[in-house]
Design an enzyme around this catalytic site. Structure first.
Site, short mmCIF file in Angstrom:
data_model
loop_
_atom_site.label_atom_id
_atom_site.label_comp_id
_atom_site.label_asym_id
_atom_site.label_seq_id
_atom_site.Cartn_x
_atom_site.Cartn_y
_atom_site.Cartn_z
N HIS A 299 -3.65 -4.70 -0.27
CA HIS A 299 -3.28 -5.31 0.85
C HIS A 299 -3.35 -6.98 0.67
O HIS A 299 -4.50 -7.46 1.06
CB HIS A 299 -4.13 -4.92 1.90
CG HIS A 299 -4.00 -3.41 2.46
ND1 HIS A 299 -3.03 -3.23 3.61
CD2 HIS A 299 -4.55 -2.33 2.24
CE1 HIS A 299 -3.28 -1.75 3.71
NE2 HIS A 299 -4.00 -1.33 2.91
N CYS B 276 0.87 -1.10 0.05
CA CYS B 276 0.02 0.04 -0.02
C CYS B 276 0.82 1.20 0.03
O CYS B 276 1.55 1.48 -0.94
CB CYS B 276 -1.16 0.00 1.27
SG CYS B 276 -2.36 1.33 0.97
N GLU C 166 -2.63 -9.13 2.82
CA GLU C 166 -2.76 -9.58 4.05
C GLU C 166 -4.37 -9.53 4.09
O GLU C 166 -5.08 -10.21 5.27
CB GLU C 166 -2.00 -8.96 5.22
CG GLU C 166 -2.55 -7.72 5.45
CD GLU C 166 -2.19 -6.38 4.84
OE1 GLU C 166 -1.51 -6.53 3.40
OE2 GLU C 166 -2.01 -5.25 5.29
#
Lengths: 488, 195
Positions: B176, B76, B178
């Protein structure tokens, strides 16, 4: 690409209905101000039509068109009354990026060939105006006997690459474009700019799904049926509309009630969260509904467990009163915090959170109750009505740094009677940040309505999923069948 | 050992949990010295470019990162910080990638929040096994333009921007991983095993 249209008659900006010159509606004598406004809102190009020119066969409103050319920096395409080499060159040599030829080329193929040779197919566009699949001429005043598809093929054969396709029976009707004509012509291998009846986000999504990348929009903007921003958002990104199951948590259990009362047990929050994540939820919201009433903090332990188990974003709200509360929840693994009552009581909390963690972390939840002249904000789980207008509060929250608005209709919450579309629309049109619709989802159609008619970016539902009225895959399948972009 | 650089306001926990899920041990580092035994480095990112650069300058990371030769992953804001500069606070960044991070055009809702489609370009080990047009989770107001020198996939949000990049040993994602479900974990696994 969304191309706003400015039709000019006697120097003024007007719209016609179905090409009828008698049924015109004037919007402004200052066409330039519209052009500037469209440019400021992010229009990638303008579509200017000299209506007097289209009718009389020679350019009449050149002066107004050149004034617009001077007023804006974005590309401009012009149509109407361009029937000679001189008229075409006058525009193309004066900074007009492309011209649209209609009647002229049908009657003068030699001219079309000459223009294509001189300026290239990027700058020379042919307008195919159809009524009952027949080509229309002279500012749509004459019907020809020529089949529209046959005409499209013959233009393509001599080198035309882009066509503006208009079903004139749809023009200015604020309905739907004629998808069949657009499709058929697009399949010939021509670049289609759809025109006539492109009046809502639904038709833009539908065109996009069919591979038609450009559309001219006129009346829908002037009549505020759709804003340029909404049209551009739909056309220029593949951002999916989000489906967000909400887990109201009380004493470590998921609960669901009607109008915030009469709570029923709906399971373990983390277990449910995992199930929803596996089913395709785009995000999750945990709201500690006990927190505000009884003054407890949200369960940090639950947040930690959730963060370990799920790999999609989740928001935690309920009882967050200060920066330390936000810190505790974000540090436990939440992606966003949702502020409600505390932000109403002390709006600076939004700013403090946004400055520390960024706007993307700060969701402002608004509980709205319908009143006589609109909606007012409620706090403390809906139990206390404040003298604060919902739309005004949403705007303030955005200015203070909120990254998203979670908008709940308390009147609809848990009733399964559908979202409050009027409320959603009012807030979505007032702010420039994503809005999550909440309160009232009872069927898949309700979700589609919130996302299209209500203009929301995401829809939140609880009972719909907790009690297996429907499932996330079924909701998404339904939305996809309505051309609403969702992640599958 | 994967080192995750902590420079304040980031949600490092979800990244740690994601790495845990794919069986990769990680540690959080706050000074460049702690990178000594790291085999890979991740620069996550939430927050504003100006404050992030101020923190990286203060801790000394801004001098060390450009000289790294081990695999590096920016996430990001961590992607935007690789550029020469950012319009967010008009700040000079790490200068590993040419270009300036810019704000999304006025026609779009900002921040971009949600799942957007990623279209694959140049092959890169980071995006191995990812299908063209897969959805990933984005939360950002600024972007780095698409550049043939380093863009390996792109996404459309008013403009076509870099979704993933690779320049030498420097990899980065604007989204992202994750928070992007299964595909996100695949990408993190690629970084740990194939980059």
């Amino acid at each position: 690409m969304i191309i706003p249209a400015i039709d000019i008659m006697g120097g003024a900006c007007v719209r016609l209905t179905q090409g009828d010159f008698a049924a015109k509606k004037a919007y402004s004598t200052d066409a330039c101000s519209y052009a500037r406004q469209f440019e400021q809102q992010g229009a990638p190009m303008l579509h200017l039509v000299d209506l007097d020119g289209a009718r009389s066969g020679k350019p009449i409103n050149q002066e107004s068109i050149f004034a617009i050319r001077k007023a804006v920096n974005i590309p401009i395409q012009v149509g109407g009354g361009i029937r000679t080499l001189e008229a075409a060159c006058a525009y193309l040599d004066a900074g007009i990026n492309r011209i649209i030829l209609g009647t002229a080329v049908v009657q003068n193929i030699a001219l079309l060939k000459k223009l294509l040779e001189r300026f290239g197919s990027d700058r020379i566009i042919v307008s195919l105006d159809a009524k009952d699949n027949k080509l229309m001429l002279s500012g749509w005043q004459q019907t020809s006997l020529r089949d529209i598809y046959d005409a499209a093929r013959s233009f393509q054969a001599i080198g035309v690459a882009t066509v503006v396709v208009t079903d004139i029976t749809r023009d200015g009707m604020l309905g739907q474009p004629n998808f069949e004509i657009m499709d058929t012509i697009s399949q010939l291998g021509l670049n289609v700019i759809a025109s006539g009846g492109v009046s809502d986000v639904g038709s833009i999504l539908k065109l996009k799904a069919r591979g038609i990348g450009a559309a001219i929009v006129g009346k829908a903007f002037y009549e505020n049926k759709m804003t340029l921003k909404e049209a551009l958002m739909a056309a220029q990104s593949n951002l999916a509309k989000r489906i967000i199951p909400c887990l109201d948590v009380k004493d470590g259990r998921v609960v669901k009630g009607v109008n915030f009362e009469g709570l029923q047990d709906a399971g373990d929050p983390v277990e449910l969260a995992q199930r929803y994540s596996a089913e395709g939820a785009d995000e999750l919201v945990f709201l500690d509904i006990g927190a505000t009433c009884e003054g407890r903090s949200t369960l940090i332990e639950m947040v930690q467990r959730a963060a370990q188990k799920i790999d999609i974003p989740f928001t935690v709200g309920g009882g967050i009163r200060c920066v330390q509360d936000m810190q505790n929840i974000l540090a436990a693994g939440a992606d966003k915090v949702s502020l409600n009552s505390a932000a109403v009581l002390r709006p600076a909390l939004i700013t403090e959170g946004a400055q520390l963690y960024g706007s993307q972390c700060i969701v402002v939840a608004i509980d709205a109750r319908r009143v006589k002249n609109g909606y007012c904000v409620s706090i403390n789980g809906g139990s206390e009505k404040k003298n604060l207008d919902v739309v005004a509060w949403a705007r303030e929250a955005e200015q203070r740094g909120a990254g998203e608005i979670l908008l709940t209709s308390i009147d609809r919450d848990g009733t399964k009677t559908g979202f409050d579309i009027e409320l959603l629309k009012a807030v979505c049109e007032a702010v420039n940040i994503p809005v999550i619709a909440s309160g009232g989802a009872g069927a898949v159609q309700d979700i589609a309505d919130a996302l299209v008619a209500g203009k929301a970016d995401a829809a939140l539902a609880a009972s719909l999923f907790h009690f297996s009225t429907t499932t996330i895959p079924l909701v998404k399948e339904f939305l996809l069948s309505r051309n609403i972009p969702v992640r599958i | 050992m994967i080192a995750i650089i902590d420079y304040g306001a980031s949600n490092l926990l979800s990244l740690c949990y994601a790495l845990e899920k794919i069986g990769q041990p990680c540690k959080i580092v706050r000074t460049p010295d702690e990178l000594a035994d790291a085999s890979r480095v991740i620069l996550p990112g939430v927050g504003a470019a100006s404050s992030a650069m101020a923190a990286l300058n203060a801790s000394g990371f801004s001098k060390v990162i450009p000289r790294l030769t081990i695999p590096f992953l920016g996430i990001c804001l961590g992607l935007q910080l690789l550029a020469e500069a950012s319009d967010e606070g008009n700040v000079k960044c790490l200068g590993i990638l040419r270009g300036t991070a810019k704000k999304y055009p006025v026609s779009m809702k900002v921040p971009q929040i949600g799942w957007n489609k990623v279209f694959l370009g140049k092959p890169s080990p980071l995006i191995d096994g990812i299908e063209n047009g897969s959805y990933f989770y984005f939360v950002n107001s600024f972007y780095l333009q698409s550049d043939a020198a380093y863009t390996t996939s792109e996404t459309e949000y008013g403009v076509a921007f870099s979704a993933t990049v690779q320049y030498k040993n420097f990899f980065a994602t604007q989204f992202h991983p994750e928070k992007s479900g299964k595909d996100g974990l695949t990408l993190l696994r690629n970084f740990c095993e194939k980059c």
